[in-house]
Write an enzyme that holds these catalytic residues in place. Structure first.
Site, mmCIF file in Angstrom:
data_model
loop_
_atom_site.group_PDB
_atom_site.id
_atom_site.type_symbol
_atom_site.label_atom_id
_atom_site.label_comp_id
_atom_site.label_asym_id
_atom_site.label_seq_id
_atom_site.Cartn_x
_atom_site.Cartn_y
_atom_site.Cartn_z
ATOM 1 N N TYR A 107 0.829 -1.209 0.000
ATOM 2 C CA TYR A 107 0.000 0.000 0.000
ATOM 3 C C TYR A 107 0.866 1.262 0.000
ATOM 4 O O TYR A 107 1.867 1.329 0.720
ATOM 5 C CB TYR A 107 -0.917 0.038 1.236
ATOM 6 N N TRP A 149 1.305 5.552 -1.950
ATOM 7 C CA TRP A 149 0.995 6.461 -3.048
ATOM 8 C C TRP A 149 1.963 6.377 -4.221
ATOM 9 O O TRP A 149 1.680 6.893 -5.293
ATOM 10 C CB TRP A 149 0.940 7.892 -2.513
HETATM 11 N N1 LIG Z 1 -2.072 8.537 12.185
HETATM 12 C C1 LIG Z 1 -2.438 8.588 10.906
HETATM 13 N N2 LIG Z 1 -1.882 7.738 10.019
HETATM 14 C C2 LIG Z 1 -2.244 7.772 8.717
HETATM 15 C C3 LIG Z 1 -3.204 8.714 8.276
HETATM 16 C C4 LIG Z 1 -3.780 9.606 9.232
HETATM 17 O O1 LIG Z 1 -4.647 10.447 8.903
HETATM 18 N N3 LIG Z 1 -3.366 9.509 10.528
HETATM 19 N N4 LIG Z 1 -3.563 8.735 6.939
HETATM 20 C C5 LIG Z 1 -3.424 7.498 6.195
HETATM 21 C C6 LIG Z 1 -3.602 7.730 4.758
HETATM 22 S S1 LIG Z 1 -5.091 8.444 4.305
HETATM 23 C C7 LIG Z 1 -2.695 7.366 3.822
HETATM 24 S S2 LIG Z 1 -3.101 7.518 2.159
HETATM 25 C C8 LIG Z 1 -1.395 6.772 4.194
HETATM 26 C C9 LIG Z 1 -0.234 7.195 3.271
HETATM 27 O O2 LIG Z 1 0.792 6.291 3.376
HETATM 28 P P1 LIG Z 1 1.883 6.075 2.210
HETATM 29 O O3 LIG Z 1 1.263 6.266 0.876
HETATM 30 O O4 LIG Z 1 2.560 4.776 2.469
HETATM 31 O O5 LIG Z 1 2.860 7.299 2.510
HETATM 32 P P2 LIG Z 1 3.991 7.955 1.618
HETATM 33 O O6 LIG Z 1 4.891 8.691 2.548
HETATM 34 O O7 LIG Z 1 3.383 8.731 0.494
HETATM 35 O O8 LIG Z 1 4.777 6.696 1.077
HETATM 36 C C10 LIG Z 1 5.128 6.498 -0.232
HETATM 37 C C11 LIG Z 1 6.573 5.973 -0.260
HETATM 38 O O9 LIG Z 1 6.859 5.565 -1.578
HETATM 39 C C12 LIG Z 1 8.148 6.022 -1.935
HETATM 40 N N5 LIG Z 1 8.158 6.196 -3.387
HETATM 41 C C13 LIG Z 1 7.661 7.223 -4.109
HETATM 42 N N6 LIG Z 1 7.872 7.034 -5.420
HETATM 43 C C14 LIG Z 1 8.494 5.844 -5.533
HETATM 44 C C15 LIG Z 1 8.985 5.096 -6.637
HETATM 45 O O10 LIG Z 1 8.874 5.481 -7.786
HETATM 46 N N7 LIG Z 1 9.562 3.896 -6.365
HETATM 47 C C16 LIG Z 1 9.695 3.420 -5.102
HETATM 48 N N8 LIG Z 1 10.241 2.227 -4.948
HETATM 49 N N9 LIG Z 1 9.270 4.124 -4.035
HETATM 50 C C17 LIG Z 1 8.676 5.308 -4.253
HETATM 51 C C18 LIG Z 1 8.339 7.321 -1.196
HETATM 52 O O11 LIG Z 1 9.712 7.600 -1.034
HETATM 53 C C19 LIG Z 1 7.591 7.047 0.105
HETATM 54 O O12 LIG Z 1 8.443 6.569 1.102
HETATM 55 O O13 LIG Z 1 -1.098 7.109 5.558
HETATM 56 C C20 LIG Z 1 -2.136 6.726 6.460
HETATM 57 N N10 LIG Z 1 -1.683 6.904 7.832
HETATM 58 N N1 LIG Z 2 -0.959 18.711 1.864
HETATM 59 C C1 LIG Z 2 -1.429 17.447 1.903
HETATM 60 N N2 LIG Z 2 -2.672 17.179 1.428
HETATM 61 C C2 LIG Z 2 -3.159 15.892 1.478
HETATM 62 C C3 LIG Z 2 -2.382 14.819 1.982
HETATM 63 C C4 LIG Z 2 -1.075 15.147 2.485
HETATM 64 O O1 LIG Z 2 -0.346 14.268 2.967
HETATM 65 N N3 LIG Z 2 -0.629 16.454 2.424
HETATM 66 N N4 LIG Z 2 -2.881 13.537 1.986
HETATM 67 C C5 LIG Z 2 -3.990 13.236 1.083
HETATM 68 C C6 LIG Z 2 -4.654 11.989 1.477
HETATM 69 S S1 LIG Z 2 -3.860 10.531 1.166
HETATM 70 C C7 LIG Z 2 -5.893 11.944 2.010
HETATM 71 S S2 LIG Z 2 -6.634 10.447 2.328
HETATM 72 C C8 LIG Z 2 -6.636 13.157 2.312
HETATM 73 C C9 LIG Z 2 -7.286 13.056 3.688
HETATM 74 O O2 LIG Z 2 -8.184 14.062 3.889
HETATM 75 P P1 LIG Z 2 -8.920 14.180 5.311
HETATM 76 O O3 LIG Z 2 -9.086 12.847 5.896
HETATM 77 O O4 LIG Z 2 -10.159 14.939 5.075
HETATM 78 O O5 LIG Z 2 -7.870 15.091 6.104
HETATM 79 P P2 LIG Z 2 -7.399 15.341 7.617
HETATM 80 O O6 LIG Z 2 -6.420 16.451 7.488
HETATM 81 O O7 LIG Z 2 -6.955 14.087 8.260
HETATM 82 O O8 LIG Z 2 -8.674 15.831 8.406
HETATM 83 C C10 LIG Z 2 -9.398 16.992 8.086
HETATM 84 C C11 LIG Z 2 -9.985 17.604 9.318
HETATM 85 O O9 LIG Z 2 -10.937 16.747 9.940
HETATM 86 C C12 LIG Z 2 -11.156 17.231 11.252
HETATM 87 N N5 LIG Z 2 -11.616 16.148 12.129
HETATM 88 C C13 LIG Z 2 -10.873 15.129 12.605
HETATM 89 N N6 LIG Z 2 -11.635 14.309 13.391
HETATM 90 C C14 LIG Z 2 -12.881 14.848 13.406
HETATM 91 C C15 LIG Z 2 -14.124 14.461 14.006
HETATM 92 O O10 LIG Z 2 -14.239 13.466 14.712
HETATM 93 N N7 LIG Z 2 -15.209 15.243 13.745
HETATM 94 C C16 LIG Z 2 -15.143 16.339 12.959
HETATM 95 N N8 LIG Z 2 -16.261 17.015 12.731
HETATM 96 N N9 LIG Z 2 -13.978 16.747 12.402
HETATM 97 C C17 LIG Z 2 -12.877 15.997 12.592
HETATM 98 C C18 LIG Z 2 -9.824 17.774 11.723
HETATM 99 O O11 LIG Z 2 -10.031 19.013 12.380
HETATM 100 C C19 LIG Z 2 -9.001 17.875 10.445
HETATM 101 O O12 LIG Z 2 -8.386 19.134 10.291
HETATM 102 O O13 LIG Z 2 -5.758 14.285 2.285
HETATM 103 C C20 LIG Z 2 -5.013 14.352 1.062
HETATM 104 N N10 LIG Z 2 -4.403 15.656 0.998
HETATM 105 MO MO LIG Z 3 -5.075 8.779 1.996
#
Ligand SMILES: Nc1nc2c(c(=O)[nH]1)N[C@H]1C(S)=C(S)[C@@H](COP(=O)(O)OP(=O)(O)OC[C@H]3O[C@@H](n4cnc5c(=O)[nH]c(N)nc54)[C@H](O)[C@@H]3O)O[C@H]1N2
Ligand SMILES: Nc1nc2c(c(=O)[nH]1)N[C@H]1C(S)=C(S)[C@@H](COP(=O)(O)OP(=O)(O)OC[C@H]3O[C@@H](n4cnc5c(=O)[nH]c(N)nc54)[C@H](O)[C@@H]3O)O[C@H]1N2
Ligand SMILES: [Mo]
Length: 771
Positions: A109, A111
């Site tokens: 898993y 990005w």
């Molecule tokens: N506590 C907490 N944890 C969360 C979340 C949260 O809200 N709270 N959000 C979750 C969500 S929504 C998501 S999507 C995940 C994201 O989790 P990930 O998608 O696993 O996070 P990234 O840091 O984008 O990891 C991508 C990795 O791929 C590597 N990479 C990029 N391009 C390439 C390539 O071309 N080749 C290879 N081999 N590697 C590459 C980058 O260097 C990087 O280390 O995290 C989740 N974890």
């Molecule tokens: N710059 C930047 N943008 C990103 C990403 C990144 O790594 N960097 N990651 C991308 C990815 S993979 C994803 S999945 C999306 C995720 O997008 P989201 O899941 O929507 O993003 P978050 O920033 O985790 O949360 C948004 C807001 O939800 C509010 N919130 C949290 N818990 C609660 C709750 O229980 N109730 C209510 N009402 N509000 C709550 C918090 O105040 C927080 O600021 O973002 C994407 N966009």
């Molecule tokens: Mo995500």
């Protein structure tokens, strides 16, 4: 000599400025009015000191300390590509023969890159699929709970990630937008697959100027930009379902439910109504009932409920709400509220999720085919729910429930990652670190010495996108972008495709993997397929060479004023255009979900107290609710070694924000280094305060690379500030089994000891081989 190379990433489209073989700067794509600052980190990250320069093997693995060994503390030994490729091939062959293909865990898993041919996860899964199969992962960390729920109740996930009611329709018809979690602009700087244009601010400004009234329900005032003049209603994290149920109660009490809509376009109203009224469980879900749960005054809940009944309105929630205990419930209840008001399918009204979660949500969508690498079938068909990796490692063969099925975890012997970072994304990292010991061999293809690389056995250095040619494309964006190779590979880094092709050769299927194409031939081949798909829909596209020379292609610009309302046809004629649910209607009660007999996800939306929240007992010991949100200064862990993330840190530590009164109570002040802790772990952070953050809530972004004081020792303090040492690793429910990171309580105290150095951005100890 200076060269300019068109390029693109999840964080935006840009031109790379190249001098003497190095990327020295970036220029935003000229068509993007809101390019954001993330791209500025690109030169730092490409040339970072923590690039993996050669293949490496963990010393302990070479010496036979494999299954049962805690990873993270051993030095690494650099090896030649030949040796690394041979070892990986031998290990793959052995484990497949001894334990079967499902013992290779290749969910991988993450990005990866915006470039769609070199997309690392797709390349790895193609390799593993053609090689005999593997165990995969289903759904996304982003919205796993919703992905399981929404097809049962609305018949589609389009309402979450596809073609939702667009901003043109909302702005034209709605008067009010109820935003759970707000509409944070910071998240709109990211699009999976890259954007030509960052459109969230454009659309939001248009809506605000047209007078749309925003009601923001969230713990954090900053979740909606000031210029939206939103009404901010702070809510205790994890309690939105209670508020929504109380709104339903108000609407029923006022006789404002849309009886015709409920009778003709919904099923299960009687059951949900009885629950709201308290007939089925003895608890009427009144605003007075919800007030102590949510901390929202009953009068406010009542007023907003009636405002939604009186006005055309769009109801939305950020994805974060369902990354929490029982995260299915607020999503279901929000849809139920929109349905009982008869709004789903009315022009510009209804429900959709994620307008503030990622760039391009609610942007008019064209039927433009995405440029992509076709998926390869996994012959084993085996998968685990995305966030159940630690459970899998702890219970090989163990049974678990998921969305109506009982499945068994595979006995994973090899863990293989390309393009993802489990030490970024997974919860309860100390528990995961212990479970990691169950693997015999952990292989990672990475560009940087991320924590995932440091905890692997075999580390294969991958190129960044700037070291190869590719094409970026996203279903959310009307641009397709050429990504020109800008520099030669750094060190001995290689493209993931080439790495895997060589391993496939050792295993005897190189030609099936490469189809005898090199990079150029693949890009031309995929481009030709994409052109044919475009032609079928009437789009004019250039030939490959013209496209490549120009650097980008744009689908016919959207005609503003044209609008799209999701479910419009269903509303007009539910018989002729039924939903794809068992009943063809909106399911306020789902016979299917009820038949699973899950007490954590029954047949209609319910309020269940989260396992961890401020309303519970544990809040006495850990009185702060930690929201680990998406970072404004990075994409997850990507770009963490760059200048944008660095400028935001406090003495090199990830900021944690508290309400000033919560800080004062603890005798800590902005700029202090603090220890954030609970029973699962501890990390350091740099304190910020913000009166716009509700009392009792702490916010710390994800993405600072895990940096344990004592590498390889579970429970060790993360000196850098990765909140996943604190978050719980429990499935949202048996229905969705999604991650529930947002249900997390902590305590914060001043750090008074000497400040340990951050070592996350320098390579781990490396021993040159003597042989
Ligand atoms: N506590 C907490 N944890 C969360 C979340 C949260 O809200 N709270 N959000 C979750 C969500 S929504 C998501 S999507 C995940 C994201 O989790 P990930 O998608 O696993 O996070 P990234 O840091 O984008 O990891 C991508 C990795 O791929 C590597 N990479 C990029 N391009 C390439 C390539 O071309 N080749 C290879 N081999 N590697 C590459 C980058 O260097 C990087 O280390 O995290 C989740 N974890
Ligand atoms: N710059 C930047 N943008 C990103 C990403 C990144 O790594 N960097 N990651 C991308 C990815 S993979 C994803 S999945 C999306 C995720 O997008 P989201 O899941 O929507 O993003 P978050 O920033 O985790 O949360 C948004 C807001 O939800 C509010 N919130 C949290 N818990 C609660 C709750 O229980 N109730 C209510 N009402 N509000 C709550 C918090 O105040 C927080 O600021 O973002 C994407 N966009
Ligand atoms: Mo995500």
């Amino acid at each position: 000599m200076t060269e300019i190379k068109p390029h693109a990433a999840h964080w935006g489209s840009y031109d790379a400025v190249v001098r003497d073989g190095r990327v020295v700067g970036v220029r935003p794509f000229h068509r993007d009015p809101f390019p954001g600052s993330l791209i500025e980190a690109v030169p730092d990250v490409v040339h970072a000191a923590c690039r993996v320069d050669r293949p490496h093997i963990r010393k302990g693995w070479l010496e036979g300390r494999r299954k049962g060994a805690l990873r993270g503390g051993d030095p690494f030994i650099p090896v030649s590509w030949d040796r690394a490729v041979r070892l990986v091939a031998e290990e793959t062959r052995r484990v497949r023969a001894e334990h079967g293909p499902t013992s290779i865990f290749g969910g991988s898993y993450g990005w990866s890159s915006a470039g769609r041919f070199h997309h690392a996860r797709s390349q790895l899964q193609r390799f593993l699929g053609l090689g005999g199969g593997y165990t995969g992962q289903i759904n996304a960390y982003s919205y796993a709970a919703a992905q399981a729920l929404l097809p049962h109740i609305l018949g589609t996930n389009e309402v979450l990630l596809g073609r939702t009611t667009d901003w043109a329709a909302i702005t034209r018809h709605s008067k009010v937008m109820l935003c759970l979690g707000g509409l944070p602009l910071r998240n709109g700087f990211v699009t999976s697959g890259a954007a030509g244009v960052h459109s969230n601010e454009i659309n939001l400004r248009r809506a605000a100027e047209a007078g749309l009234r925003f009601i923001q329900i969230s713990p954090n005032r900053a979740d909606v930009p000031d210029w939206c003049s939103a009404e901010w209603v702070p809510i205790r994290p994890g309690s939105d379902t209670a508020m929504l149920l109380a709104m339903a109660h108000v609407i029923i009490a006022a006789g404002r439910e849309d009886r015709d809509y409920l009778a003709t376009r919904c099923v299960g109203w009687d059951k949900l109504r009885a629950y709201v009224a308290g007939e089925s469980d003895g608890v009427a879900k009144t605003p007075e009932w919800a007030e102590p749960i949510t901390t929202i005054p009953a009068a406010t809940i009542r007023r907003i409920a009636l405002e939604l009944a009186d006005n055309p309105a769009m109801l939305t929630a950020t994805w974060s709400l369902q990354r929490a205990d029982y995260g299915e419930q607020p999503y279901w209840m929000l849809a139920a509220l929109a349905a009982m008001l008869g709004k789903i399918g009315k022009p510009g009204e209804g429900v959709a999720y994620g307008y503030g979660s990622v760039n391009g949500m609610g942007e008019p969508r064209h039927e433009v085919p995405s440029f992509s690498m076709p998926a390869t079938r996994n012959p084993t068909g085996a998968f685990i729910p995305v966030a159940r990796i630690t459970d899998m490692l702890e219970n090989p063969g163990g049974a678990y429930d998921f969305n109506g099925r009982t499945q068994n975890y595979p006995d994973a012997r090899i863990i293989w990652w390309a393009g993802g970072n489990p030490f970024h994304h997974h919860q309860d990292l100390n528990r995961m670190l212990r479970a990691w010991a169950q693997a015999e061999t952990i292989i990672i293809q990475e560009q940087h010495w991320t924590a995932a690389a440091r905890h692997a056995d075999i580390v294969l250095p991958a190129t960044t996108t700037l070291e190869r040619n590719d094409i970026a494309s996203s279903g959310r964006d009307r641009f397709v972008r050429a990504m020109h190779k800008a520099i030669d590979p750094v060190g001995q880094a290689r493209n993931d495709h080439d790495i895997l092709a060589d391993i496939a050769e050792e295993l005897g299927f190189r030609d099936r993997f490469t189809e005898q194409r090199n990079e150029d031939a693949w890009l031309r081949h995929l481009f030709e397929q994409w052109r044919q798909n475009c032609a079928r829909l009437g789009y004019d596209t250039p030939d490959f060479d013209s496209f490549w020379a120009k650097g980008w292609w744009e689908a016919d610009p959207p005609t503003h004023g044209q609008e799209y309302t999701q479910f419009a046809q269903f509303r007009l004629d539910p018989e002729e255009h039924p939903l794809d649910t068992p009943s063809g209607k909106v399911e306020l009660f789902s016979e299917t979900i009820a038949s699973f007999r899950y007490n954590d996800a029954p047949g209609h939306p319910v309020w269940i107290e989260p396992r961890e929240w401020l309303g519970g007992e544990q809040a006495q010991r850990f009185p702060l609710h930690l929201l680990s949100f998406q970072p404004a200064t990075r994409l997850h862990g990507q770009l963490d070694p760059g200048r944008v993330a660095a400028a935001d840190k406090i003495e090199g530590r990830e900021p944690i924000t508290l309400n000033p009164e919560d800080a004062a109570e603890r005798g800590i002040a902005p700029g202090d280094i603090v220890r954030v802790f609970n029973d699962r772990g501890a990390c350091l952070g740099g304190l910020r305060t913000d009166p716009g953050l509700m009392r009792g809530v702490a916010m710390m972004a994800t993405g600072a690379w895990y940096d344990p004081l004592e590498p390889g020792v579970p429970g060790s303090l993360c000196v850098h500030g990765n909140p996943n040492v604190l978050t719980p690793d429990i499935g949202t429910s048996r229905l969705g089994q999604g991650p529930s990171a947002q249900s997390c309580l902590v305590q914060v105290e001043k750090w008074t000891e000497a400040l340990p150095p951050v070592r996350a951005h320098v390579p781990p100890p490396i021993e040159e081989a003597t042989a």
